[in-house]
Scaffold this motif. Structure first.
Motif, PDB file in Angstrom:
ATOM      1  N   HIS A 252      -0.691   7.529   0.160  1.00  0.00           N
ATOM      2  CA  HIS A 252      -1.470   6.343   0.519  1.00  0.00           C
ATOM      3  C   HIS A 252      -2.599   6.092  -0.474  1.00  0.00           C
ATOM      4  CE1 HIS A 252      -3.933   9.455   2.537  1.00  0.00           C
ATOM      5  NE2 HIS A 252      -4.933   8.598   2.398  1.00  0.00           N
TER       6      HIS A 252
ATOM      7  N   ALA B 147      -0.413   2.640   0.911  1.00  0.00           N
ATOM      8  CA  ALA B 147      -1.204   2.618   2.146  1.00  0.00           C
ATOM      9  C   ALA B 147      -0.492   1.829   3.242  1.00  0.00           C
ATOM     10  CB  ALA B 147      -2.587   2.034   1.876  1.00  0.00           C
TER      11      ALA B 147
ATOM     12  N   THR C  93       2.479   3.755   4.549  1.00  0.00           N
ATOM     13  CA  THR C  93       1.989   4.895   5.325  1.00  0.00           C
ATOM     14  C   THR C  93       1.568   4.461   6.715  1.00  0.00           C
ATOM     15  OG1 THR C  93       1.228   6.046   3.336  1.00  0.00           O
ATOM     16  CG2 THR C  93       0.231   6.693   5.427  1.00  0.00           C
TER      17      THR C  93
ATOM     18  N   ALA D 142      -5.847   6.272   5.441  1.00  0.00           N
ATOM     19  CA  ALA D 142      -5.023   5.123   5.045  1.00  0.00           C
ATOM     20  C   ALA D 142      -5.618   3.819   5.568  1.00  0.00           C
ATOM     21  CB  ALA D 142      -3.597   5.303   5.541  1.00  0.00           C
TER      22      ALA D 142
ATOM     23  N   ASP E   5      -4.341  -1.934  -1.730  1.00  0.00           N
ATOM     24  CA  ASP E   5      -5.271  -0.829  -1.953  1.00  0.00           C
ATOM     25  C   ASP E   5      -6.661  -1.410  -2.187  1.00  0.00           C
ATOM     26  OD1 ASP E   5      -6.843   1.251  -3.044  1.00  0.00           O
ATOM     27  OD2 ASP E   5      -5.071   2.264  -3.826  1.00  0.00           O
TER      28      ASP E   5
END
Length: 368
Positions: free
Chosen positions: A51, A56, A59, A84, A158
């Motif tokens: 992640h 992320a 996840t 995450a 992210d």
């Protein structure tokens, strides 16, 4: 082909991708195969959890599909869950996952793995506390919902860069909000005490936040020590942005101490390392270099170097290459008078009178 056959194909695909170094793809197929043990192992990523490497969203999708009972049997998944959510820019849901992790860890022997999880929980809490610090004294009481709204503005999955941008200290930050600053320091120190030495992503984040909080509190020695750990770790994990921000933090401290020559050196180093980096926080390095330059160069006192436009920088770059006004006009498809106008504004903004001075000043400020 029935469900078991499809699951078996996903298992084969997962093994193949892992053996060929494609861990995120291997994780994807392990999840599709409903292999929780394998998915959990792959998610750890051999020291750099997936992640933190751009997965992320994937996840979170998987963790949300698991029951609380399945997560309780693997407390590290609760920790990954909270982390995450933070990377995805959803801090409001993080604390509940951290508490669930702590509940699952109760009574478990504190071996190296468990201690590392405790450290990771602390590092995540330090980030939550850091998001509540603000330099805007006129703002409404900051909260995680406001931070989450700010983080969700961008469409990137992210949100690491956005998180760094929200935590970045201002050079003249006040020393209010002592309780929040103390919370960041306590959690960051706890994280660094418990995290494995090789758990560099979490250690780097914890050291970064410790540096920011100590700088705000005026504990410059500890702040610089923390920032230097960030810089050293970033050489290994290749996290350029956080290294740049740590260098800027040290520059701000040297500036606050009145050591303007050292501050200028650090600001220049940050700008060299940040070349081509679009992050808005880099602007602080340019502004900091302006401030200390006015002190180091008496002729600059009381003046401010205005930012050049993109076109002015293009003209300045061609001036530095030795092109005449006519050559610049031809190259940029501009009228000669337009180029002369750009020259005049460049000289005014840089507070110089001739080309050679403009080139020298621009290089000092890393504009070219």
């Amino acid at each position: 082909m029935d469900g078991s056959d499809i699951s078996e194909l996903h298992q084969y695909a997962s093994f193949w991708y892992e053996n060929h170094g494609f861990e995120i793809d291997a994780f994807h197929h392990a999840v599709a195969a409903r292999d929780i043990d394998r998915s959990s192992r792959l998610l750890k990523g051999g020291g750099m959890p997936l992640h933190l490497r751009g997965a992320a969203g994937m996840t979170l999708d998987w963790l949300e599909s698991l029951s609380a009972k399945e997560l309780d049997t693997r407390p590290e998944l609760w920790v990954f869950y909270g982390s995450a959510l933070l990377i995805a820019g959803k801090p409001t849901g993080v604390e509940r996952k951290l508490r669930a992790a702590e509940a699952a860890l109760e009574g478990v022997e504190q071996d190296a793995g468990v201690m590392d999880l405790i450290g990771w929980i602390a590092a995540t809490r330090a980030t939550l506390a850091s998001l509540l610090l603000t330099d805007n004294r006129d703002a409404i009481e900051p909260n995680l919902y406001e931070a989450e709204a700010a983080l969700q503005v961008s469409e990137t999955e992210d949100k690491t860069e956005e998180l760094v941008g929200l935590i970045t200290p201002a050079w003249n930050a006040g020393k209010s909000e002592p309780d929040r600053i103390d919370e960041v320091i306590v959690q960051s120190r706890l994280a660094l005490a418990y995290l494995r030495p090789d758990h560099l992503p979490a250690r780097t984040a914890a050291a970064w936040m410790l540096g920011v909080a100590c700088q705000r509190r005026g504990d410059y020695a500890e702040a610089c020590e923390a920032y230097n750990e960030v810089i050293a770790n970033c050489r290994i994990i290749d996290h350029q942005l956080m290294a740049v921000m740590a260098i800027i933090g040290i520059a701000q401290i040297r500036e606050a101490e009145g050591r303007h020559d050292l501050a200028a050196e650090r600001y220049r180093k940050a700008l060299r390392l940040a070349e081509g980096m679009p992050h808005p926080a880099i602007q602080e390095a340019r502004m900091g270099l302006e401030r200390v330059s006015r002190i180091l160069e008496p002729g600059m006192k009381g003046s401010r170097i205005e930012l050049l436009t993109q076109r002015e920088i293009e003209v300045l770059q061609l001036i530095a290459r030795g092109l005449s006004n006519r050559e610049i006009a031809d190259k940029l498809f501009l009228a000669l008078d337009t180029v002369k106008g750009h020259n005049r504004r460049i000289f005014e903004k840089l507070h110089v009178q001739r080309r050679t001075e403009a080139i020298a000043r621009a290089r000092d400020l890393h504009l070219i």
